[in-house]
Design an enzyme around this catalytic site. Structure first.
Site, PDB file in Angstrom:
ATOM      1  N   HIS A 170       0.847  -1.186   0.000  1.00  0.00           N
ATOM      2  CA  HIS A 170       0.000   0.000   0.000  1.00  0.00           C
ATOM      3  C   HIS A 170       0.887   1.242   0.000  1.00  0.00           C
ATOM      4  O   HIS A 170       2.116   1.159   0.073  1.00  0.00           O
ATOM      5  CB  HIS A 170      -0.944   0.012   1.201  1.00  0.00           C
ATOM      6  CG  HIS A 170      -2.289  -0.584   0.896  1.00  0.00           C
ATOM      7  ND1 HIS A 170      -3.108  -0.108  -0.100  1.00  0.00           N
ATOM      8  CD2 HIS A 170      -2.957  -1.632   1.462  1.00  0.00           C
ATOM      9  CE1 HIS A 170      -4.220  -0.819  -0.138  1.00  0.00           C
ATOM     10  NE2 HIS A 170      -4.149  -1.757   0.803  1.00  0.00           N
ATOM     11  N   ASP A 203       0.446   6.609  -4.538  1.00  0.00           N
ATOM     12  CA  ASP A 203      -0.589   6.280  -5.517  1.00  0.00           C
ATOM     13  C   ASP A 203      -0.689   7.344  -6.606  1.00  0.00           C
ATOM     14  O   ASP A 203      -0.760   7.029  -7.796  1.00  0.00           O
ATOM     15  CB  ASP A 203      -1.950   6.156  -4.825  1.00  0.00           C
ATOM     16  CG  ASP A 203      -2.138   4.832  -4.116  1.00  0.00           C
ATOM     17  OD1 ASP A 203      -1.199   4.009  -4.107  1.00  0.00           O
ATOM     18  OD2 ASP A 203      -3.235   4.613  -3.570  1.00  0.00           O
TER      19      ASP A 203
END
Length: 392
Positions: A137, A167
Site C-alpha cells: 500500500h 498512488d
C-alpha cells in the site's frame, strides 16, 4: 478541439492510481471506457460520503468516463474485450503482474490484435524483480523507497500524509507522463509499446534532490538534518489559538522581510549562521514569537509582505481560498441521476484546450448496452450476453 480527443483508452483499473490517471486524461478529452467486474465492484464505489446517490470519491475520480461491466473469466466477455482492443489506442491496468496474461489480456497477447497498442501497467513494485508479486500500500511504497526514512523531525514518528502520495504522485502522474510519451513516440515510429510503472520506483526517483548527496558524495539524508525537513527554521509554527503558520523564508530577501516584519534583529544574526545550533536557536525564537498572536492576526500582518509566510488552512478554508483565486479548481459536475456534485477540478490550464467536466462517474455497466451496440451487436445478442452473466 480538445487536447486528447483523438485518444481512446480502455481502463481496467480500480481504487486510486489508475482512475486518477484516466480522470486527468478524460478531462483533457480522451475517450475513456472503464472495464469493470460485475461481481467485484471497485471499493471506491462504496467509500462514503455520498451525494446524489454516488460516492463522492468515485464520482470525481471516474468523471467523464463510460462503464462496461464484463466478467473477464467468461469467454464471451473476453472476446468482447479483445474486439474493443482493435479500436483502442491505450490499455491501462493495475492488477498484480501475470493476472492480465492469465486472462489472455497481457501486452504480448493484445499487441497481436493491435500492434500500435500502448499498454500501461501500474503496480507497487513493477513487472520484474523479487518484489513483483508482493502486496503493498501507499505507506509501504513511501517506506521502501527511502523517502520516509528522512521525512519528519528527529526522534519523532515518521509522518503520515493526508493523501496517498505514492498512488497519485507515483502511480497516476507517472502513468500519464509515460502514456503521453509513448503516444508521441508512436506518432514518430508508428509503433506501440509497454509501460511498466512501479509506484516504488516513482517514489525512489523523487529522492533526486537529496539522494544524489548520498550516491555521489556519501552524505546520507536523515530526518531533521536538512533545510527542508527540520534542520533549519523552514517549518510550521503554532499560533496562540493552536493553529499553524508556515514559514518558508529561505532566500535572503524573504528572510530579511520576515525579520523586519517580526521586529527582532537577533533573528537576522541567527539566520546568517548555518550551523545547527544557530538554526535551532532561530527555530526556538520563532516558536516563541509566533505563539504570541492568533493565526488571523498573523495573516493580517503578512498579508502584503513578500516573506513566504502563509497559514496552514483546513480544507474548507482552502476551498474558500480557491473560490477567491478564481482558478476554476472547484467545479460543478452533473451526475447520472440528474443532480450535481462539487468536485476538485483539473490543475492543467491549457490556453487552447481547457479541461471539460461532462458527468460524474456512474453505475457499474451503465453504458454496457451502448458499447455493445457500437460494436455492431444487435438487441437480442446483447440480451443473451446479459442473461449469461458475461455482461452486466
Amino acid at each position: 478541439m480538445r487536447a486528447l480527443e483523438n485518444l481512446k483508452i480502455l481502463d481496467f483499473t480500480t481504487l486510486v492510481p489508475g482512475p486518477f490517471a484516466t480522470m486527468m486524461l478524460a478531462d483533457m478529452g480522451a475517450d475513456v471506457l472503464r472495464v469493470e467486474s460485475p461481481t467485484r465492484p471497485d471499493m471506491l464505489r462504496s467509500m462514503p460520503p455520498f451525494a446524489d446517490g454516488q460516492s463522492t470519491a468515485h464520482g470525481t475520480l471516474n468523471r467523464n468516463k463510460r462503464s462496461l461491466a464484463l466478467d473477464l473469466k467468461n469467454p464471451e466477455a473476453l472476446e468482447i474485450a479483445k474486439r474493443l482492443v482493435q479500436d483502442y489506442d491505450i490499455v491501462i491496468e493495475q492488477f498484480r503482474p501475470g493476472v492480465m496474461q492469465r486472462l489472455g489480456l497481457g501486452y504480448e497477447q493484445l499487441r497481436e490484435i493491435n500492434p500500435k497498442l500502448i499498454y500501461c501497467s501500474v503496480t507497487g513494485y513493477g513487472q520484474t524483480g523479487p518484489y513483483r508479486d508482493r502486496a503493498g500500500h501507499d505507506n509501504n511504497y513511501l517506506s521502501i523507497s527511502g523517502l520516509n526514512g528522512y521525512s519528519g523531525r528527529k526522534a519523532d514518528r515518521t509522518p503520515i500524509m493526508g493523501m496517498p502520495v505514492a498512488d497519485i504522485a507515483g502511480g497516476s502522474l507517472h502513468a500519464v507522463i509515460g502514456i503521453l510519451a509513448a503516444v508521441n513516440q508512436r506518432h514518430i515510429s508508428g509503433e506501440g509499446q509497454q509501460i511498466d510503472i512501479s509506484m516504488t520506483d516513482a517514489m525512489f526517483s523523487l529522492n533526486a534532490l537529496f539522494g544524489s548527496a548520498y550516491l555521489s558524495a556519501g552524505v546520507e539524508p536523515t530526518s531533521g538534518s536538512m533545510s527542508l525537513n527540520g534542520g533549519s527554521f523552514y517549518d510550521y509554527y503554532q499560533t496562540s489559538d493552536n493553529r499553524y503558520l508556515s514559514i518558508g523564508s529561505l532566500e535572503p530577501q524573504f528572510f530579511q522581510v520576515l525579520c523586519e516584519t517580526l521586529g527582532d534583529t537577533e533573528l537576522i544574526t541567527l539566520g546568517n549562521q548555518q550551523d545547527s545550533a544557530a538554526q535551532q536557536a532561530l527555530r526556538a525564537k520563532l516558536d516563541t514569537i509566533i505563539a504570541t498572536k492568533t493565526l488571523a492576526q498573523w495573516q493580517e500582518i503578512f498579508k502584503h509582505k513578500e516573506a513566504c509566510v502563509e497559514p496552514v488552512l483546513t480544507f474548507a478554508e482552502a476551498c474558500e481560498f480557491q473560490d477567491a483565486a478564481q482558478r476554476e479548481m472547484i467545479v460543478d459536475v452533473k451526475t447520472p441521476n440528474g443532480g450535481s456534485q462539487r468536485q476538485v477540478g483539473s490543475a492543467l490550464k491549457l490556453s487552447k484546450s481547457a479541461p471539460e467536466y461532462g458527468i460524474a462517474g456512474g453505475a457499474i455497466g451503465q453504458h454496457s448496452a451502448e458499447i455493445l451496440a457500437e460494436l455492431g451487436l444487435d438487441t437480442d445478442t446483447i440480451a443473451a450476453l446479459q442473461s449469461s452473466g458475461a455482461v452486466a
